[in-house]
Design an enzyme around this catalytic site. Structure first.
Site, PDB file in Angstrom:
ATOM      1  N   LYS A  35      36.377  58.381  51.832  1.00 57.07           N
ATOM      2  CA  LYS A  35      36.299  59.648  51.099  1.00 57.07           C
ATOM      3  C   LYS A  35      37.652  60.020  50.470  1.00 57.07           C
ATOM      4  O   LYS A  35      37.750  60.928  49.660  1.00 57.07           O
ATOM      5  CB  LYS A  35      35.797  60.766  52.011  1.00 57.07           C
ATOM      6  CG  LYS A  35      34.322  60.592  52.431  1.00 57.07           C
ATOM      7  CD  LYS A  35      33.896  61.687  53.397  1.00 57.07           C
ATOM      8  CE  LYS A  35      32.468  61.547  53.907  1.00 57.07           C
ATOM      9  NZ  LYS A  35      31.459  62.098  52.969  1.00 57.07           N
TER      10      LYS A  35
ATOM     11  N   LYS B 178      26.392  71.452  46.451  1.00 57.45           N
ATOM     12  CA  LYS B 178      26.592  72.842  46.882  1.00 57.45           C
ATOM     13  C   LYS B 178      27.663  73.514  46.028  1.00 57.45           C
ATOM     14  O   LYS B 178      27.514  74.679  45.640  1.00 57.45           O
ATOM     15  CB  LYS B 178      27.017  72.882  48.359  1.00 57.45           C
ATOM     16  CG  LYS B 178      26.030  72.259  49.329  1.00 57.45           C
ATOM     17  CD  LYS B 178      26.680  72.067  50.708  1.00 57.45           C
ATOM     18  CE  LYS B 178      25.874  71.127  51.582  1.00 57.45           C
ATOM     19  NZ  LYS B 178      26.642  70.662  52.766  1.00 57.45           N
TER      20      LYS B 178
ATOM     21  N   HIS C 152      21.120  55.266  54.296  1.00 56.19           N
ATOM     22  CA  HIS C 152      22.132  56.265  53.942  1.00 56.19           C
ATOM     23  C   HIS C 152      23.500  55.710  53.605  1.00 56.19           C
ATOM     24  O   HIS C 152      24.395  56.472  53.252  1.00 56.19           O
ATOM     25  CB  HIS C 152      22.300  57.277  55.083  1.00 56.19           C
ATOM     26  CG  HIS C 152      21.201  58.283  55.132  1.00 56.19           C
ATOM     27  ND1 HIS C 152      21.239  59.459  54.422  1.00 56.19           N
ATOM     28  CD2 HIS C 152      20.028  58.278  55.793  1.00 56.19           C
ATOM     29  CE1 HIS C 152      20.124  60.135  54.653  1.00 56.19           C
ATOM     30  NE2 HIS C 152      19.370  59.447  55.479  1.00 56.19           N
TER      31      HIS C 152
ATOM     32  N   LYS D 109      34.633  67.878  53.991  1.00 55.19           N
ATOM     33  CA  LYS D 109      33.669  66.838  54.334  1.00 55.19           C
ATOM     34  C   LYS D 109      34.254  66.093  55.518  1.00 55.19           C
ATOM     35  O   LYS D 109      35.411  66.315  55.885  1.00 55.19           O
ATOM     36  CB  LYS D 109      33.455  65.882  53.155  1.00 55.19           C
ATOM     37  CG  LYS D 109      34.786  65.369  52.543  1.00 55.19           C
ATOM     38  CD  LYS D 109      34.565  64.472  51.322  1.00 55.19           C
ATOM     39  CE  LYS D 109      34.203  65.223  50.069  1.00 55.19           C
ATOM     40  NZ  LYS D 109      32.858  64.917  49.599  1.00 55.19           N
ATOM     41  N   ARG D 110      33.459  65.207  56.174  1.00 59.59           N
ATOM     42  CA  ARG D 110      34.036  64.414  57.244  1.00 59.59           C
ATOM     43  C   ARG D 110      35.283  63.688  56.744  1.00 59.59           C
ATOM     44  O   ARG D 110      35.377  63.321  55.577  1.00 59.59           O
ATOM     45  CB  ARG D 110      33.007  63.406  57.774  1.00 59.59           C
ATOM     46  CG  ARG D 110      31.935  64.037  58.635  1.00 59.59           C
ATOM     47  CD  ARG D 110      32.507  64.732  59.860  1.00 59.59           C
ATOM     48  NE  ARG D 110      32.937  63.751  60.824  1.00 59.59           N
ATOM     49  CZ  ARG D 110      32.364  63.543  62.003  1.00 59.59           C
ATOM     50  NH1 ARG D 110      31.335  64.283  62.380  1.00 59.59           N
ATOM     51  NH2 ARG D 110      32.820  62.626  62.817  1.00 59.59           N
TER      52      ARG D 110
ATOM     53  N   THR E 182      26.274  65.448  49.273  1.00 57.43           N
ATOM     54  CA  THR E 182      25.502  66.662  49.018  1.00 57.43           C
ATOM     55  C   THR E 182      26.445  67.860  48.898  1.00 57.43           C
ATOM     56  O   THR E 182      26.081  68.866  48.294  1.00 57.43           O
ATOM     57  CB  THR E 182      24.479  66.932  50.148  1.00 57.43           C
ATOM     58  OG1 THR E 182      25.165  66.851  51.410  1.00 57.43           O
ATOM     59  CG2 THR E 182      23.341  65.941  50.104  1.00 57.43           C
TER      60      THR E 182
END
Ligand SMILES: *Cc1c(COP(=O)(O)O)cnc(C)c1O
Length: 837
Positions: free
Chosen positions: A559, A667, A362, A553-554, A663
């Site tokens: 990120k 969405k 992952h 998101k986290r 992901t």
């Protein structure tokens, strides 16, 4: 009698209303004077559960009767969210339930809102497992999810003066009507102790005698496929002390010591570790991993042994998928069972194990790679340590021919890392022990072969493969956005619900002005609902008549939530200076949401910074008509379901080469948000499917970032761009932390002094310019934006987890669907269940 039986199967509003009333009375002992919303929720859940039980039983029996091969999805995380409305929809009972509740004066929403999220995961990895369960059940693939029934899921996030504060998530406090306790499904799990060697019948037999014993008890949750034909099982293990008391200690008079050891044993399944893509070498975590692997494999082996077949057939009946390396002890544990308990020789045991296992990687981030210290493994799992040594020995013998006279290459593939103390590389163990290793998007799977595990790719050239992640359109479109779902079905029929490739038929409607207008109305309604959710959930005020720009998101440096924040500073200063970049801007709301790992200092500081930035901007009357910034506390599945349908612009801005897939991006796409993003993870495939012209792509590619790595200097990039320089100076001047001097120093250090590992300043100019293009499109002719939004939805067919699961089933698992006949009612079932056999 006939009527009572019918009640629990009946699919009419009358039978549902009657069963609901009976559960209120007989399960909850409620009456009109003494009833709570919690009680009503539980009665509703039990009423729905009744209508699943028979088909659940029927699924198991059909699968068994057909001698099927089953998938076992081993995952330390399942981020399920709520079950009630999803189950009602998959059962096809929404209309009837609404009618039944309306007749009693309730709404489905108010009861469903009582349910706490099952937050048994951190982020994408855990949510992927949940989407996969939905897809496997809907595709009628016989499958079990195996994991841990944590008493405390991911912590609840409070924001206190801008800082994240973690609170325990006691999600089981009021009971969980969706799970069924199976006290008869229980396995002993041992830890520690020693290995005895017994020479018998010409071979050495190994007997592991542990010093600590814990029982794993099963709790089952039904996973209902759409249309409720196949109902699969999520089986979660809860740790129970094998005895109420240690009688020896009890008799010696040490009562408290005996209770303490019971509590110790049961801490195993108490709490989910809250780290996302960050490995922590904690002993309790290693024990959790072995605990759930041992229970799950014992269950799988028991199911196979029922068939009385020889062991060589085992892989024809079981495919085991390892969701990251967290369950990779399944490799030595399966070997231990076959060698020590079933007395099978090494070569045959290895063949069986290897054929059964598949490993999903992952992340490429080195800090996420699990490496257990050898002394710890030796202490907790002495027999497994021996087996790992033997696996490694045999593997290196076979690998040497690929790298003659290159010990450094062998050192890289070795399962044991020669550090002090020595480390066990769980990814190497998983690769060596599996027949398939997959990444989760094209770019990530390529990088696995070329940069992360190039030596393994030489040894096992056919083992590496890609399975691009997906999401279930049933939860993320049909359930989360019913108005848009209905509009889509009106346009193209409802085949997309189970065959998402049909969504491409929506493309012509991007030119249909009536459809465009309806789409705009639905988006606006979703914004009103999101605003009212946020008001109720966290007391935030947001204006639905603004453009929603969302990054949820986290919180993680890779990120790049801070890149988003820097761009907001640019917009803020531009508005204040009457600059060009914000001249015709539509009013905007920037929404952030996400949890930081409790020990991750910089991620927590990013949350604090966003909150401080929000405070300054929202209080500044010069800008706050045009610009609002909000941090939404406690991001979770239920919040995602409300916010994503309301989004205009989806922020997917990780440094290229760091986000394995993502992901969240998918969405947003299927809910008609446009994406601003880097060429990273599945963003690349989203751009391929929708056409680059229908996204806002910016930034350095993975190749370019790789090229920058040795020479990159954030100061050089800042100095050559006066606007960026000004924004940075504003941050450094303490403008956003006037009464809190120095609090952002660690952030400042990693962004400037320590070289900006995630290249914020290499991408900021392109990001700001691209963001302006997005704002201009939104502020311009409305149809232009919405046309692209609809084209994005129409291009999202690839990103259904149904597609992902079909690929796993065909290429890795070699399993086929097992159709289950649907019975609406079976009145013999009750008598059958009660009869003494
Ligand atoms: C989908 C999802 C994620 C994953 O989001 P990414 O943007 O892919 O990191 C995380 N948390 C929740 C609650 C989700 O629903």
């Amino acid at each position: 009698m006939q009527n009572e039986l019918r009640t629990r199967f009946g699919h009419t509003a009358e039978s549902i209303a009657q069963d609901f009333a009976e559960h209120l009375k007989y399960s909850e002992d409620a009456d009109v004077y003494h009833t709570t919303q919690e009680g009503r929720y539980t009665a509703l859940a039990l009423t729905i559960r009744d209508r699943i039980i028979h088909q659940w039983d029927k699924s198991r029996k059909t699968q068994r009767a057909n001698n099927v091969k089953r998938v076992y999805y081993l995952s330390l995380e399942f981020l399920m969210g709520r079950a009630t409305s999803n189950n009602i929809i998959n059962l096809g009972l929404e209309k009837q339930v609404r009618e039944a509740l309306a007749g009693l004066g309730y709404t489905l929403e108010e009861l469903a809102d009582v349910e706490p999220d099952a937050g048994l995961g951190n982020g994408g990895l855990g949510r992927l497992a949940a989407c996969f369960l939905d897809s496997m059940a809907t595709l009628e693939i016989p499958a079990y999810g195996y994991g841990i029934r944590y008493n405390y899921g991911i912590f609840r996030q409070k924001i206190n003066n801008g800082w994240q504060v973690e609170q325990p998530d006691n999600w089981l406090r009021d009971g969980n009507p969706w799970e069924i306790h199976r006290p008869d499904v229980v396995y002993p799990v041992q830890f520690g102790g020693e290995v005895q060697v017994i020479h018998e019948n010409g071979r050495d037999n190994f007997k592991w005698v542990g010093s600590e014993l814990v029982n794993g008890v099963a709790y089952d949750t039904p996973i209902i496929g759409y249309g409720c034909k196949t109902v699969n099982t999520l089986r979660l293990w809860s740790a129970k002390s094998p005895e109420e008391f240690n009688f020896h200690e009890f008799n010696d008079g040490d009562y408290t010591e005996s209770v303490r050891s019971k509590i110790n044993a049961e801490t195993l399944s108490q709490v989910l570790y809250p780290n996302d893509t960050l490995y922590m070498g904690k002993e309790l975590r290693l024990k959790q991993q072995y605990f759930f692997v041992a229970c799950s494999l014992a269950d799988i082996v028991r199911r196979f042994k029922r068939q009385n077949l020889s062991w060589q057939h085992f892989p024809d009946f079981a495919a085991i998928q390892l969701n990251d390396t967290h369950p990779s002890l399944a490799v030595p544990e399966m070997m231990r069972i076959l060698l020590d308990q079933e007395n099978i020789g090494w070569d045959e045991a290895w063949d069986i194990t290897h054929q059964m296992m598949g490993y999903t990687n992952h992340t490429l981030m080195p800090e996420a790679l699990e490496k257990w210290s050898l002394p710890m493994m030796q202490k907790i799992l002495p027999r497994h340590m021996q087996i790992i040594f033997e696996i490694n020995h045999r593997f290196l013998q076979s690998a040497v021919s690929f790298f003659p006279l290159q010990p450094e290459m062998l050192g890289k593939v070795s399962i044991i890392e020669e550090a002090n103390p020595k480390q066990i590389r769980m990814a190497n163990l998983a690769i060596v022990g599996s027949h398939s290793t997959n990444g989760v998007a094209e770019l990530h799977s390529e990088l696995l072969k070329t940069s992360m595990f190039p030596q393994f790719n030489i040894i096992y050239p056919n083992q590496f493969n890609n399975k691009t992640n997906g999401i279930t359109q049933r939860r993320w479109l049909l359930d989360a956005n019913p108005a848009l779902a209905a509009k889509i079905s009106e346009a193209i029929g409802d085949g997309w619900i189970t065959d998402y490739s049909q969504i491409s038929r929506l493309a012509p409607f991007a030119k249909d002005s009536a459809f465009l207008e309806d789409f705009a109305k639905i988006k606006r309604q979703c914004k009103i609902e999101a605003a009212s959710f946020l008001k109720k959930d966290s007391g935030l005020y947001i204006n639905p008549d603004t453009m929603f720009d969302v990054q949820v998101k986290r919180i993680h440096e890779y990120k790049r939530q801070f890149l988003n924040a820097l761009n907001i500073i640019l917009i803020y200063t531009d508005i204040k200076n009457g600059g060009e970049a914000t001249k015709n801007m539509a009013p905007m709301t920037f929404l952030f949401g996400g949890k930081a790992a409790p020990g991750y200092v910089n991620a927590k500081l990013i949350i604090k910074f966003i909150n401080n930035l929000a405070k300054v901007i929202n209080a500044d009357t010069q800008v706050n008509k045009l610009l609002s910034v909000q941090f939404m506390p406690n991001y979770r599945v239920t919040m995602a379901e409300k916010i994503i349908p309301a989004t205009n612009l989806s922020e997917q801005i990780s440094t290229a080469g760091t986000e394995a897939s993502g992901t969240g991006n998918m969405k947003f796409m299927c809910n008609g948000a446009l994406t601003i993003g880097t060429m990273d993870g599945a963003n690349i495939e989203i751009a391929q499917e929708a056409g680059k012209e229908n996204l806002f792509i910016f930034g350095h590619t993975e190749e370019e970032i790789s090229g920058l790595k040795n020479t990159y200097n954030p100061y050089a990039w800042i100095m050559k761009d006066p606007e960026i320089k000004k924004a940075v100076d504003l941050f450094l001047s303490g403008y956003f932390n006037v009464n809190e001097p120095g609090i952002f120093d660690p952030l400042r250090k990693s962004l400037f002094d320590n070289g900006d590992k995630y290249f914020h300043f290499a991408d900021l100019r392109m990001y700001a310019d691209t963001h302006k293009r997005a704002r201009d499109l939104y502020a311009g002719e409305k149809d232009d934006w919405n046309r692209k939004a609809i084209l994005n939805i129409a291009a999202s067919g690839k990103f259904s987890s149904d597609r992902t699961i079909s690929e796993y089933a065909n290429d890795i698992w070699h399993v086929k669907p097992c159709p289950v006949q649907k019975d609406l009612e079976n009145e013999n079932a009750l008598a059958d269940a009660a009869k003494r056999k």
